[in-house]
Design a protein around this motif. Structure first.
Motif, PDB file in Angstrom:
ATOM      1  N   ASN A   1      42.781  11.636 -58.373  1.00  0.00           N
ATOM      2  CA  ASN A   1      44.121  12.029 -57.923  1.00  0.00           C
ATOM      3  C   ASN A   1      44.471  13.431 -58.396  1.00  0.00           C
ATOM      4  N   THR A   2      44.142  13.725 -59.636  1.00  0.00           N
ATOM      5  CA  THR A   2      44.394  15.066 -60.172  1.00  0.00           C
ATOM      6  C   THR A   2      43.650  16.109 -59.346  1.00  0.00           C
ATOM      7  N   ASN A   3      42.385  15.864 -59.079  1.00  0.00           N
ATOM      8  CA  ASN A   3      41.583  16.830 -58.316  1.00  0.00           C
ATOM      9  C   ASN A   3      42.115  17.011 -56.899  1.00  0.00           C
TER      10      ASN A   3
ATOM     11  N   ILE B   1      37.551  25.183 -58.031  1.00  0.00           N
ATOM     12  CA  ILE B   1      36.866  23.897 -58.075  1.00  0.00           C
ATOM     13  C   ILE B   1      37.608  22.984 -59.042  1.00  0.00           C
ATOM     14  N   ALA B   2      38.097  21.863 -58.517  1.00  0.00           N
ATOM     15  CA  ALA B   2      38.778  20.863 -59.334  1.00  0.00           C
ATOM     16  C   ALA B   2      37.738  19.824 -59.742  1.00  0.00           C
ATOM     17  N   ALA B   3      37.363  19.855 -61.014  1.00  0.00           N
ATOM     18  CA  ALA B   3      36.275  19.005 -61.516  1.00  0.00           C
ATOM     19  C   ALA B   3      36.715  18.197 -62.732  1.00  0.00           C
ATOM     20  N   THR B   4      37.966  17.735 -62.726  1.00  0.00           N
ATOM     21  CA  THR B   4      38.414  16.894 -63.831  1.00  0.00           C
ATOM     22  C   THR B   4      37.852  15.490 -63.634  1.00  0.00           C
TER      23      THR B   4
ATOM     24  N   VAL C   1      38.042  25.991 -51.615  1.00  0.00           N
ATOM     25  CA  VAL C   1      38.465  25.032 -52.629  1.00  0.00           C
ATOM     26  C   VAL C   1      37.608  23.780 -52.502  1.00  0.00           C
ATOM     27  N   ALA C   2      37.215  23.246 -53.649  1.00  0.00           N
ATOM     28  CA  ALA C   2      36.445  21.996 -53.663  1.00  0.00           C
ATOM     29  C   ALA C   2      37.015  21.064 -54.715  1.00  0.00           C
ATOM     30  N   ALA C   3      36.902  19.767 -54.442  1.00  0.00           N
ATOM     31  CA  ALA C   3      37.364  18.746 -55.378  1.00  0.00           C
ATOM     32  C   ALA C   3      36.260  17.712 -55.567  1.00  0.00           C
ATOM     33  N   ARG C   4      36.024  17.351 -56.822  1.00  0.00           N
ATOM     34  CA  ARG C   4      35.092  16.267 -57.131  1.00  0.00           C
ATOM     35  C   ARG C   4      35.871  14.961 -57.050  1.00  0.00           C
TER      36      ARG C   4
ATOM     37  N   PHE D   1      39.885  21.353 -47.581  1.00  0.00           N
ATOM     38  CA  PHE D   1      39.074  21.747 -48.737  1.00  0.00           C
ATOM     39  C   PHE D   1      37.835  20.870 -48.768  1.00  0.00           C
ATOM     40  N   HIS D   2      36.860  21.317 -49.523  1.00  0.00           N
ATOM     41  CA  HIS D   2      35.564  20.638 -49.585  1.00  0.00           C
ATOM     42  C   HIS D   2      35.618  19.501 -50.602  1.00  0.00           C
ATOM     43  N   ILE D   3      35.027  18.369 -50.239  1.00  0.00           N
ATOM     44  CA  ILE D   3      34.960  17.216 -51.130  1.00  0.00           C
ATOM     45  C   ILE D   3      33.513  17.017 -51.563  1.00  0.00           C
ATOM     46  N   ILE D   4      33.321  16.859 -52.849  1.00  0.00           N
ATOM     47  CA  ILE D   4      32.022  16.463 -53.395  1.00  0.00           C
ATOM     48  C   ILE D   4      32.222  15.105 -54.031  1.00  0.00           C
ATOM     49  N   SER D   5      31.459  14.118 -53.563  1.00  0.00           N
ATOM     50  CA  SER D   5      31.561  12.760 -54.093  1.00  0.00           C
ATOM     51  C   SER D   5      30.224  12.365 -54.711  1.00  0.00           C
ATOM     52  N   PRO D   6      30.096  12.502 -56.028  1.00  0.00           N
ATOM     53  CA  PRO D   6      28.827  12.156 -56.681  1.00  0.00           C
ATOM     54  C   PRO D   6      28.419  10.701 -56.446  1.00  0.00           C
TER      55      PRO D   6
END
Length: 136
Positions: free
Chosen positions: A77-79, A70-73, A95-98, A113-118
């Motif tokens: 772009n980094t994620n 999980i990329a949660a920085t 794999v998921a990216a915020r 990969f999965h995208i989570i967009s708060p």
């Protein structure tokens, strides 16, 4: 389950604790050593100090054996780069990216990969609430 959480801000640290409390083996990657204190004094899982886009840092964290990454920085772009590298180079299955920017989240929705967009979730949730309130 073996997870790597990249970013130890409010989201990453809370997520790491939830997964660890559920019995997962969790490795946290963080650039800023001060942020690791968010995990609390009783954290006993592996920590890797470094940038999540650095292949050596990912390998030190055990990316080759991760079930979940999980990329949660705080950087979209980094994620996105981390998620693509984990998926394409290392073959991490889940794999998921915020991603904060809803347009960017939409543009990368089909990249494997999965995208989570708060932000997108907040817009949808608040709009739904307002529309329901307006129809009473």
């Amino acid at each position: 389950m073996r997870a790597i959480v990249i970013g130890c801000g409010r989201v990453g640290s809370s997520l790491a604790r939830v997964l660890a409390d559920a019995g997962w083996a969790v490795t946290v990657i963080e650039r800023d050593e001060e942020n690791l204190s968010r995990l609390g004094p009783d954290w006993r899982q592996p920590l890797v100090l470094g940038h999540g886009m650095d292949a050596k840092v990912l390998e030190e964290a055990g990316v080759e054996n991760a079930d979940v990454l999980i990329a949660a920085t705080d950087g979209d772009n980094t994620n996105l780069v981390i998620a693509q590298v984990a998926t394409q180079r290392y073959g991490v299955a889940d794999v998921a990216a915020r991603i904060q920017d809803p347009a960017r989240a939409e543009a990368y929705a089909d990249r494997g990969f999965h995208i989570i967009s708060p932000v997108k979730m907040a817009i949808e949730g608040l709009a739904g609430w307002a529309l329901a309130a307006g129809s009473r």
